[in-house]
Design a protein around this motif. Structure first.
Motif, PDB file in Angstrom:
ATOM      1  N   TRP A 316      -1.419  -2.691   0.790  1.00 34.46           N
ATOM      2  CA  TRP A 316      -0.742  -2.301   2.016  1.00 34.46           C
ATOM      3  C   TRP A 316      -1.276  -0.948   2.468  1.00 34.46           C
ATOM      4  N   SER A 319      -5.536  -1.380   6.973  1.00 31.72           N
ATOM      5  CA  SER A 319      -6.375  -2.513   6.574  1.00 31.72           C
ATOM      6  C   SER A 319      -7.848  -2.144   6.519  1.00 31.72           C
ATOM      7  N   ASP A 324      -5.748  -4.424   3.170  1.00 31.27           N
ATOM      8  CA  ASP A 324      -5.609  -5.876   3.283  1.00 31.27           C
ATOM      9  C   ASP A 324      -6.522  -6.530   2.250  1.00 31.27           C
ATOM     10  N   CYS A 325      -5.930  -7.102   1.217  1.00 34.74           N
ATOM     11  CA  CYS A 325      -6.724  -7.785   0.196  1.00 34.74           C
ATOM     12  C   CYS A 325      -6.231  -9.212   0.016  1.00 34.74           C
ATOM     13  N   SER A 326      -5.733  -9.786   1.116  1.00 34.81           N
ATOM     14  CA  SER A 326      -5.120 -11.115   1.055  1.00 34.81           C
ATOM     15  C   SER A 326      -6.098 -12.195   0.608  1.00 34.81           C
TER      16      SER A 326
END
Length: 672
Positions: A316, A319, A324-326
Motif C-alpha cells: 500500500w 503505486s 501496488d504488488c497485486s
C-alpha cells in the motif's frame, strides 16, 4: 531490515549496502528483492560497531580500505565524491549527511570532513577527542557524542539541520536519534529528552513526556516515542508526515516501520496494523489484512507486508513507488536477511527491483527504470515495459537483468545550448547513448503538459465569466481553486492533459511567474510578449502542467522536493526553447523560492548565455528594492527551500544566482 528498531543514527544500515532495507531470497532462482529506503534512513553510520567499508550519501560513495589506511570516493565531487586530499589512516568509522562525510579516527581523537561545507563537510574546528559515536541527519548536520563526558558537539547547517547544539545538555544521554532535519537526545533513565534542529521535522519536543519510553522511530519529518510497557505512544514533528498520532492505539504493538511520510504499527500477535501520516505514502492501511504478516518493508512512499509462511505479500502507498504488488508471486520466499555492501552497486529511491543472478559473481542494481534490457545466455535482448520496472519475471534462470541507471526520472536535457552527454544540471541529454526517451510515454514527461496561448485566453474568459466583478482582483490561486483544481481532481490528470486529450502539446516556452499576481495582468503580459509572433508558441505554466489537488501531499510528491533537479519545473525547462519571466505589480517574483530556482536552473542549462533564449515581460515594479538574496525567499514547503539552497551552495552558484535574480528583476522589458 524488517526487525530494525528505530532510526538511531540510521544504525539499521550497518554492514549493508547504503540503499537497501531488506532482501528476500527466492530459492531456486536466487532472486534478490531489494527495497530502497528514503535517503535520510540510509545516510550515516553508527560509529560504535560499523565494520562495513562502503558508505554513501545522496550523491556520492566512499569505499574505505581500512587495512591499508586508504579510501576512494566517487560521485558528485561537491558532495563528497572527491576525497583525494583525505588521509584515511587510522580511520575507525565514517558517517554522512546528504552531501558530506566525516571520517572518525577514534583512537587518535581526530576527525576529517569533506563534501559540502555547509552540510557538515567542514569540521576543522571540531574537537573529536573522547568521541564515542557520530550521528548525521539525512539533511545537513552532524553531532559527535562524547558519552563518557556527557558532551556533544555539532556542526553543519544550524538553521534547519541541527548543526548547533551549543545549548544542549548531553548528560545522561542514552541514545541519539534523527529525522531528516532534527536530532533527539534521549535520557531514558531520567525519562527525559531534548531535541534540536528544524521544529517542523521534530526539532522541538519540550512538551513531550519521555517517561517509560522504550523505542524511538522516525519518518523524514516526525518522531514517535513508544512506551511499549504501557501500550502508549507520542508523536511530534510534521503532522502530515506522522507527527500526529493522537488517535492511534499502541497497545500490543510489536514493531513500527516508516516511509518518508508515514508510519505503520504492527500488532503481529493480533494480526492487526495501524497507520498514520500521509495516506499517499502509506499512512492509510484501513483495507490491509495484517494476518500472518512476518515482516514489513518500505520504500520512500510505500509499504510491503510479507506473509512468508503463506507465500503472500500485500502493498500500500504510492503505486509508482512500490505500493501496488497485486500481481506479484511471493511463494517460496523463504528467508529475509540484510544485504551486504559487497552485493550492491547502486540505488535509486522509490523502486523495488528484482535480479536473477546465475553466476558466482553477481550484483544487483536498483533504478528508476525507463530504459532497461534483459540479456540471456544466447545474447538475445528484449526491452522492459515502459511503465517502470516494478516486478518483471518473464525470463529463464539463465537471464540476467541489466538496467540503465537514470539520474533524473525521464529527465532529458536539451543539448542545443552547448551541453552534451551529462548536462551541468545533472540530467541525461537526449544525445546520450542511453536514449532514455525511447520508452517513456508522453503523459509521464512534464514537458508534454503545455497549453496553447489560445487555451490560456480561454481559461481567462472562463474565470471572468465565473467570477464576475471579482475577476478584476483574482490571482492564480483563485483561478486554480475555481477551475483548474476541480477539473484535475475530477479527471485525475493535469489541466493541460484535460484540454488537449490525446494531442498533448510539448513546451516551447517555459513561463516563470508568481501565483500571487493579478491573473488578468499575467495573461495580458504573456499576450504582449508574443504579440509579434505569427505562430504562437506552446507555453508551460505549472498550474496547468501539474495535477492540482486539495491534498498538499499530492503536490509534494510531484515536486520531488529533496532534489530540485528532478522537479517537473526543471525537467520541463530543460526541454523548452525559451524562458519567459513574467513579473507583476503585486508580488516580487523573487520573494518565492521556486521562482528563484527556475532562474538558477535556466542559468545552469545555458539559457542566460544564449541570445534570444530569455524573455522578460511585465512591469519592473520591484527594481528599486535592492539586491536579491535567495536565502530570504519564502516557500510553502520549507524542505523545498532547503533542497534548493543545498544545491546552489554545493554548486558554488549562490552569489551568481543572486546577481542574475537582481538583474532580471530590474530589467526594463520591451513588452512591459
Amino acid at each position: 531490515s524488517s526487525e530494525a528498531t528505530g532510526v538511531r543514527s540510521n544504525a539499521l544500515i550497518l554492514d549493508i549496502a547504503p540503499a537497501m532495507k531488506g532482501v528476500a531470497i527466492r530459492q531456486g532462482l536466487e532472486v534478490t528483492i531489494t527495497l530502497a529506503v528514503a535517503s535520510y534512513v540510509v545516510e550515516g553510520w553508527h560509529t560504535a560497531d560499523r565494520d562495513s567499508s562502503i558508505g554513501s550519501n545522496c550523491n556520492a560513495f566512499v569505499a574505505l580500505k581500512k587495512d591499508f589506511g586508504q579510501g576512494v570516493c566517487w560521485g558528485e565531487a561537491s558532495s563528497g565524491g572527491d576525497c583525494s586530499g583525505i588521509d584515511f589512516t587510522h580511520v575507525t568509522g565514517i558517517s554522512s549527511t546528504d552531501s558530506a562525510f566525516v571520517a572518525l579516527k577514534q583512537d587518535l581523537g581526530h576527525g576529517v570532513c569533506w563534501g559540502a561545507s555547509s552540510w557538515g563537510g567542514q569540521c576543522s574546528g571540531i574537537d573529536f577527542s573522547h568521541t564515542a559515536e557520530i550521528y548525521g541527519t539525512g539533511g545537513s548536520a552532524f553531532v559527535a557524542f562524547k558519552k563518557d563526558l556527557g558532551q556533544g558537539v555539532c556542526w553543519g547547517e544550524s538553521f534547519w539541520g541541527g548543526g548547533d547544539c551549543s545549548g544542549i545538555d548531553f548528560g545522561h544521554v542514552t541514545g541519539i536519534y534523527n529525522t531528516a532535519r532534527a536530532f533527539l537526545a534521549l535520557k531514558q533513565d531520567l525519562g527525559q529528552g531534548v531535541c534540536w534542529g528544524s521544529s517542523s521535522s521534530g526539532g522541538h519536543c519540550s512538551g513531550i513526556d519521555f517517561r517509560h519510553v522504550t523505542e524511538i522511530y522516525g519518518t523524514g519529518s516526525a518522531f514517535v516515542a513508544v512506551k511499549q510497557d504501557l501500550g502508549q505512544g507520542v508523536c511530534w514533528g510534521d503532522s502530515s508526515s506522522g507527527g500526529d498520532c493522537s488517535g492511534i492505539d499502541f497497545s500490543h504493538v510489536t514493531g513500527i516501520y516508516s516511509t518518508d511520510y508515514a508510519f505503520v504499527a504492527l500488532k503481529k500477535d493480533l494480526g492487526q496494523g495501524v497507520c498514520w501520516g500521509s495516506s499517499s505514502s502509506g499512512g492509510d492501511c484501513s483495507g490491509i489484512d495484517f494476518g500472518h504478516v512476518t515482516g514489513i518493508y518500505s520504500t520512500c512512499h510505500a509499504f510491503l507486508a510479507l506473509k512468508q509462511d503463506l507465500g503472500q505479500g500485500v502493498c500500500w502507498g504510492d503505486s509508482s513507488s512500490g505500493g501496488d504488488c497485486s500481481g506479484i508471486d511471493f511463494s517460496h520466499v523463504t528467508a529475509t536477511s540484510i544485504a551486504t555492501a559487497s552485493t550492491i552497486t547502486s540505488f535509486a529511491e522509490n523502486t523495488i527491483t528484482a535480479t536473477a543472478p546465475v553466476t558466482a559473481t553477481t550484483f544487483s542494481t536498483t533504478l528508476i527504470a525507463h530504459s532497461a534490457t534483459i540479456s540471456t545466455a544466447s545474447g538475445h535482448t528484449s526491452s522492459l515495459p515502459s511503465d517502470g520496472l516494478a516486478w518483471w519475471w518473464p525470463f529463464t534462470a539463465a537471464a540476467v537483468l541489466i538496467c540503465v541507471v537514470v539520474p533524473c526520472v525521464a529527465c532529458t536535457c536539451r543539448p542545443s545550448r552547448g551541453t552534451s552527454g551529462t548536462d551541468v544540471i545533472g540530467c541525461l541529454s537526449r544525445t546520450d547513448s542511453f536514449g532514455c526517451l525511447s520508452t517513456v510515454p508522453k503523459e509521464r514527461l512534464p514537458e508534454w503538459a503545455a497549453i496553447s496561448l489560445e487555451q490560456l485566453n480561454d481559461l481567462r474568459d472562463q474565470a471572468s465569466a465565473a467570477l464576475g466583478d471579482a475577476f478584476t482582483s483574482a490571482t492564480m490561486y483563485e483561478v486554480n481553486a475555481l477551475l483548474i483544481r476541480p477539473a484535475c481532481e475530477r479527471e485525475g490528470k493535469p489541466y493541460a492533459h484535460i484540454v488537449n486529450g490525446d494531442n498533448l502539446l510539448k513546451a516551447q516556452v517555459f513561463i516563470s511567474h508568481a501565483w500571487g499576481e493579478n491573473f488578468h495582468e499575467f495573461v495580458e503580459s504573456i499576450n504582449t510578449a508574443f504579440r509579434m509572433w505569427a505562430v504562437k508558441p506552446n507555453i508551460w505554466i505549472c498550474a496547468c502542467a501539474l495535477l492540482q489537488s486539495s491534498d498538499p501531499r499530492v503536490i509534494e510528491q510531484q515536486v520531488c522536493s529533496r532534489d530540485p533537479r528532478k522537479a517537473p519545473f526543471t525537467r520541463a525547462l530543460a526541454q523548452s526553447d525559451k524562458f519567459l519571466v513574467v513579473r507583476n505589480r503585486s508580488v516580487d517574483l523573487y520573494s518565492r523560492i521556486w521562482c528563484c530556482w527556475e532562474l538558477a536552473a535556466a542559468h545552469e542549462l545555458g539559457f542566460l548565455d544564449a541570445a534570444g533564449c530569455v524573455m522578460v515581460a511585465g512591469p519592473a515594479t520591484f527594481a528599486e528594492d535592492g539586491p536579491v538574496d535567495i536565502a530570504l525567499a519564502g516557500a510553502t514547503n520549507q524542505s523545498d527551500k532547503v533542497a534548493i539552497l543545498h544545491h546552489l551552495l554545493n554548486k558554488g552558484s549562490y552569489e551568481t544566482t543572486n546577481q542574475w535574480l537582481t538583474q532580471i528583476r530590474a530589467h526594463i522589458a520591451e513588452s512591459a
